[in-house]
Design a protein around this motif. Structure first.
Motif, PDB file in Angstrom:
ATOM      1  N   LEU A 197       0.839  -1.197   0.000  1.00  0.00           N
ATOM      2  CA  LEU A 197       0.000   0.000   0.000  1.00  0.00           C
ATOM      3  C   LEU A 197       0.876   1.249   0.000  1.00  0.00           C
ATOM      4  O   LEU A 197       1.708   1.450   0.898  1.00  0.00           O
ATOM      5  CB  LEU A 197      -0.924  -0.009   1.214  1.00  0.00           C
ATOM      6  N   MET A 250      -0.564  -5.492   2.950  1.00  0.00           N
ATOM      7  CA  MET A 250      -1.809  -4.941   3.469  1.00  0.00           C
ATOM      8  C   MET A 250      -3.012  -5.432   2.668  1.00  0.00           C
ATOM      9  O   MET A 250      -2.950  -5.623   1.447  1.00  0.00           O
ATOM     10  CB  MET A 250      -1.775  -3.415   3.446  1.00  0.00           C
ATOM     11  N   SER A 251      -4.119  -5.623   3.378  1.00  0.00           N
ATOM     12  CA  SER A 251      -5.385  -5.999   2.768  1.00  0.00           C
ATOM     13  C   SER A 251      -6.410  -4.902   3.032  1.00  0.00           C
ATOM     14  O   SER A 251      -6.350  -4.218   4.061  1.00  0.00           O
ATOM     15  CB  SER A 251      -5.887  -7.328   3.322  1.00  0.00           C
ATOM     16  N   LEU A 252      -7.356  -4.738   2.093  1.00  0.00           N
ATOM     17  CA  LEU A 252      -8.396  -3.722   2.222  1.00  0.00           C
ATOM     18  C   LEU A 252      -9.754  -4.384   2.050  1.00  0.00           C
ATOM     19  O   LEU A 252     -10.003  -5.034   1.029  1.00  0.00           O
ATOM     20  CB  LEU A 252      -8.240  -2.622   1.169  1.00  0.00           C
ATOM     21  N   ILE A 264     -13.644  -3.783   1.410  1.00  0.00           N
ATOM     22  CA  ILE A 264     -14.514  -2.749   0.828  1.00  0.00           C
ATOM     23  C   ILE A 264     -15.959  -3.212   0.932  1.00  0.00           C
ATOM     24  O   ILE A 264     -16.297  -4.336   0.529  1.00  0.00           O
ATOM     25  CB  ILE A 264     -14.150  -2.521  -0.652  1.00  0.00           C
ATOM     26  N   ILE A 283     -13.988   1.923   1.874  1.00  0.00           N
ATOM     27  CA  ILE A 283     -12.952   1.129   2.538  1.00  0.00           C
ATOM     28  C   ILE A 283     -13.319   1.022   4.020  1.00  0.00           C
ATOM     29  O   ILE A 283     -13.308   2.016   4.756  1.00  0.00           O
ATOM     30  CB  ILE A 283     -11.565   1.790   2.387  1.00  0.00           C
ATOM     31  N   LYS A 320     -12.013  -1.494   6.227  1.00  0.00           N
ATOM     32  CA  LYS A 320     -10.948  -1.986   7.104  1.00  0.00           C
ATOM     33  C   LYS A 320      -9.662  -2.132   6.302  1.00  0.00           C
ATOM     34  O   LYS A 320      -9.675  -2.597   5.160  1.00  0.00           O
ATOM     35  CB  LYS A 320     -11.341  -3.344   7.694  1.00  0.00           C
ATOM     36  N   ILE A 321      -8.545  -1.698   6.895  1.00  0.00           N
ATOM     37  CA  ILE A 321      -7.219  -1.907   6.319  1.00  0.00           C
ATOM     38  C   ILE A 321      -6.373  -2.622   7.361  1.00  0.00           C
ATOM     39  O   ILE A 321      -6.292  -2.202   8.527  1.00  0.00           O
ATOM     40  CB  ILE A 321      -6.541  -0.573   5.936  1.00  0.00           C
ATOM     41  N   LEU A 335      -5.727   6.189   0.601  1.00  0.00           N
ATOM     42  CA  LEU A 335      -6.343   4.926   1.016  1.00  0.00           C
ATOM     43  C   LEU A 335      -6.426   4.914   2.530  1.00  0.00           C
ATOM     44  O   LEU A 335      -5.418   4.785   3.230  1.00  0.00           O
ATOM     45  CB  LEU A 335      -5.513   3.747   0.508  1.00  0.00           C
ATOM     46  N   GLU A 369      -9.446   4.111   5.946  1.00  0.00           N
ATOM     47  CA  GLU A 369     -10.751   3.603   6.351  1.00  0.00           C
ATOM     48  C   GLU A 369     -11.779   4.733   6.351  1.00  0.00           C
ATOM     49  O   GLU A 369     -11.517   5.836   6.846  1.00  0.00           O
ATOM     50  CB  GLU A 369     -10.658   2.954   7.730  1.00  0.00           C
ATOM     51  N   ALA A 371     -13.652   3.768  -2.025  1.00  0.00           N
ATOM     52  CA  ALA A 371     -12.728   2.737  -2.505  1.00  0.00           C
ATOM     53  C   ALA A 371     -12.361   3.009  -3.960  1.00  0.00           C
ATOM     54  O   ALA A 371     -12.834   2.353  -4.883  1.00  0.00           O
ATOM     55  CB  ALA A 371     -13.353   1.360  -2.349  1.00  0.00           C
ATOM     56  N   ILE A 412      -9.224   2.745  -6.035  1.00  0.00           N
ATOM     57  CA  ILE A 412      -7.940   2.066  -5.819  1.00  0.00           C
ATOM     58  C   ILE A 412      -7.378   1.583  -7.150  1.00  0.00           C
ATOM     59  O   ILE A 412      -8.105   1.036  -7.984  1.00  0.00           O
ATOM     60  CB  ILE A 412      -8.118   0.854  -4.874  1.00  0.00           C
TER      61      ILE A 412
END
Length: 588
Positions: free
Chosen positions: A45, A57-59, A61, A66, A68-69, A436, A438, A442, A444
């Motif tokens: 990210l 990192m995971s996102l 949606i 967004i 949660k990161i 990016l 929370e 979204a 991206i």
């Protein structure tokens, strides 16, 4: 021979015109269901505010936001998963200066180059209305998830509202007609994109006239050169800014002249949409810009776009051949066949002259020095192209702007910041877009390379997420048969052999009508056409007419091979299979 060709073309034209129009309407009215849950996993990210990278990192949606990161987020049933292992994630780009009332083609600014006897301006305007969806998809395919339209006719507000409901369009932030100190004759028409205000009261009324359309801001076209900045003009500018602020609207102002920039900021403008080109921004102006949080857009490439129509200096890139609207791009070559030799010579001689080169050198030195000064001073610098002006194509011009800005000693991290979070701040949207985080939209980009190391990563986008909707550039710009025919025609006129071959199948077959095979395979085409392009410097093909029936495209062409000799009439019939040109039949 030509008699039956003419009959064929005429009959096909009437058979396909309504079909083409219906296809346009169908594509334009496509609706897309709201996106479901999406999980982007294990990506690198890019934090555009710090220039740092957070690995693995995971996102998550949900409903386009967004939520949660983090690392190794759980996957719920029914969630679309995008594996970003080994890839980079960054926020969608923002083009902070475009004009959707302009196509980027030769005929789009009749106040500068009047060719309306060949293409009436109302025809140009209708084309723009019919193809706005296409232009917006091209922005999204180039990774641009928000555009700021810096002025145009009132009718465009309805289009903004329509396309802002569609996930195949970037978010459009828009103002109406430019409130101007100067009225071009060519734009004295109904629903003009530019309207002169002669008095402060007229300026206020023009602001109020836009209010029912809910503009995102107001734009002033402050022209000093050849018009002056007397008391009346200054009073008009001041009144327009005051009325806008009274109604809670920020003001963008055209400032290619230093005096316009100084007066604009003095009277309260919020956004300078150009760099001054005739002088250096001084400490006093910088201090006032910082005090009032004024944003600054240098627009460094737009002036160069005009040269490609009248000189051979412009070299198109593979990115432009495949991502720019092919019909707009094709007008780059129209001066080769329009009966305007005097105009061609006048513009060509001037653009190739030492005097013009000196003008450009001086202009570029001011653009460069001013960008260096404002960036180092901490002004909110943003990226904007002024796309839509002749030769500055929608979508694809963005990478050119970034490369030009980079010459002012900006790092890639600086450029990404200018193109995302800084641009979001212009209209107070930084809580919604631009990074990016929370709770933000979204928007991206999934990239195969690190944009902090190489800006070319931005032209190799793998996946675009637009308000939670997952797509790819290829899905956004699926080729129609006529698009392939136009792309190869553009490359033919540019004498670019690799771009010419791109729309063709590897096992392409060329025939003389009715069925005499004359060539097979790309290698044979590369050899034959490569030699042709190299030897025939005056080679040019004018498209006289085009008809489309299913996967067949029939072009009536007028081909010039030798300068000064009459062109030959020809017909080419293109057969498309599996998204490529598979067979071509020629006759003369």
């Amino acid at each position: 021979m030509l008699r039956w060709i003419s009959t064929l073309l005429s009959s096909l034209f009437f058979a396909t015109t309504s079909l083409a129009q219906n296809q346009s309407l169908t594509n334009d009215s496509t609706t897309i269901a709201p996106p479901g849950s999406v999980l982007i996993t294990n990506g690198n990210l890019v934090d555009v505010e710090t220039g740092q990278v957070r690995e693995g990192m995971s996102l998550l949606i949900e409903n386009g936001i967004i939520r949660k990161i983090g690392k190794k987020l759980p996957t719920a049933a029914g969630t679309t998963v995008v594996d970003a292992t080994g890839k980079w994630l960054m926020p969608g780009l923002i083009d902070s200066h475009i004009h959707l009332f302009q196509s980027g083609g030769l005929y789009t600014r009749p106040d500068g180059i009047d060719l309306t006897k060949y293409r009436p301006y109302e025809t140009e305007r209708k084309w723009l209305r019919d193809n706005m969806g296409d232009l917006l998809r091209r922005y999204l395919a180039c990774g641009i998830t928000t555009v700021i339209d810096i002025g145009g006719p009132l009718f465009q507000f309805a289009y903004r509202d329509r396309y802002n409901q569609r996930y195949t369009s970037p978010q459009v932030l828009m103002t109406g007609p430019l409130i101007s100190t100067y009225q071009p004759e060519a734009f004295k028409l109904e629903d003009s994109p530019i309207i002169k205000a002669n008095t402060p009261d007229e300026a206020r009324e023009q602001v109020r006239r836009q209010l029912p359309y809910k503009p995102d801001f107001i734009k002033i076209w402050f022209i000093v050169r050849g018009v002056g900045a007397g008391e009346q003009a200054q009073a008009m500018v001041q009144a327009a800014i005051d009325e806008s602020h009274k109604n809670g609207l920020k003001v963008a102002i055209h400032t290619q002249e230093l005096l316009a920039a100084k007066l604009g900021v003095k009277y309260g403008a919020d956004y300078l949409v150009h760099s001054p080109e005739d002088g250096l921004i001084d400490d006093e102006l910088i201090a006032l810009m910082k005090q009032r949080n004024v944003s600054y857009c240098p627009t460094m490439v737009v002036a160069e776009g005009y040269t490609g129509f009248f000189t051979d200096k412009r070299k198109l890139t593979p990115y432009e051949f495949t991502r720019a609207n092919p019909y707009v791009l094709g007008t780059l070559f129209d001066m080769k066949h329009l009966p305007e030799s005097a105009l061609q010579k006048e513009f060509g001689d001037f653009l190739n002259s030492p005097a013009y080169q000196r003008i450009q050198t001086d202009r570029n030195s001011f653009l460069w020095a001013n960008l260096v000064r404002v960036w180092r001073a901490g002004i909110n610098v943003v990226t904007g192209t002024d796309a839509g002006n002749p030769g500055t194509f929608h979508g694809t011009s963005y990478i050119d702007e970034l490369r030009k800005m980079k010459t002012a000693d900006l790092t890639n991290a600086d450029l990404l910041k200018a193109s995302t979070i800084n641009a979001a701040k212009i209209l107070g949207k930084e809580g919604q877009i631009g990074s990016l985080a929370e709770g933000k939209w979204a928007n991206i980009l999934v990239l195969s390379q690190n944009p902090l190391a190489d800006l070319n990563a931005l032209i190799r986008i793998e996946t675009v997420v637009n308000r939670g909707f997952v797509t790819t550039p290829a899905q956004l710009l699926a080729d129609k048969p006529e698009d392939l025919a136009q792309r190869q025609l553009n490359a033919y006129n540019a004498h670019d052999i690799e771009a010419f071959l791109e729309p063709y199948a590897d096992d392409i077959e060329l025939y003389d009508l009715p069925n005499k095979l004359i060539s097979k395979g790309k290698d044979a085409m590369r050899q034959d056409y490569g030699m042709f392009f190299a030897k025939a410097s005056a080679l040019h093909c004018e498209l006289v007419n085009r008809m489309v029936v299913g996967n067949t495209v029939v072009d009536h062409e007028r081909v010039t091979v030798v300068a000064g000799k009459a062109p030959m009439e020809a017909v080419a019939i293109y057969k498309i299979e599996n998204g490529k040109i598979k067979k071509v039949y020629f006759t003369q």
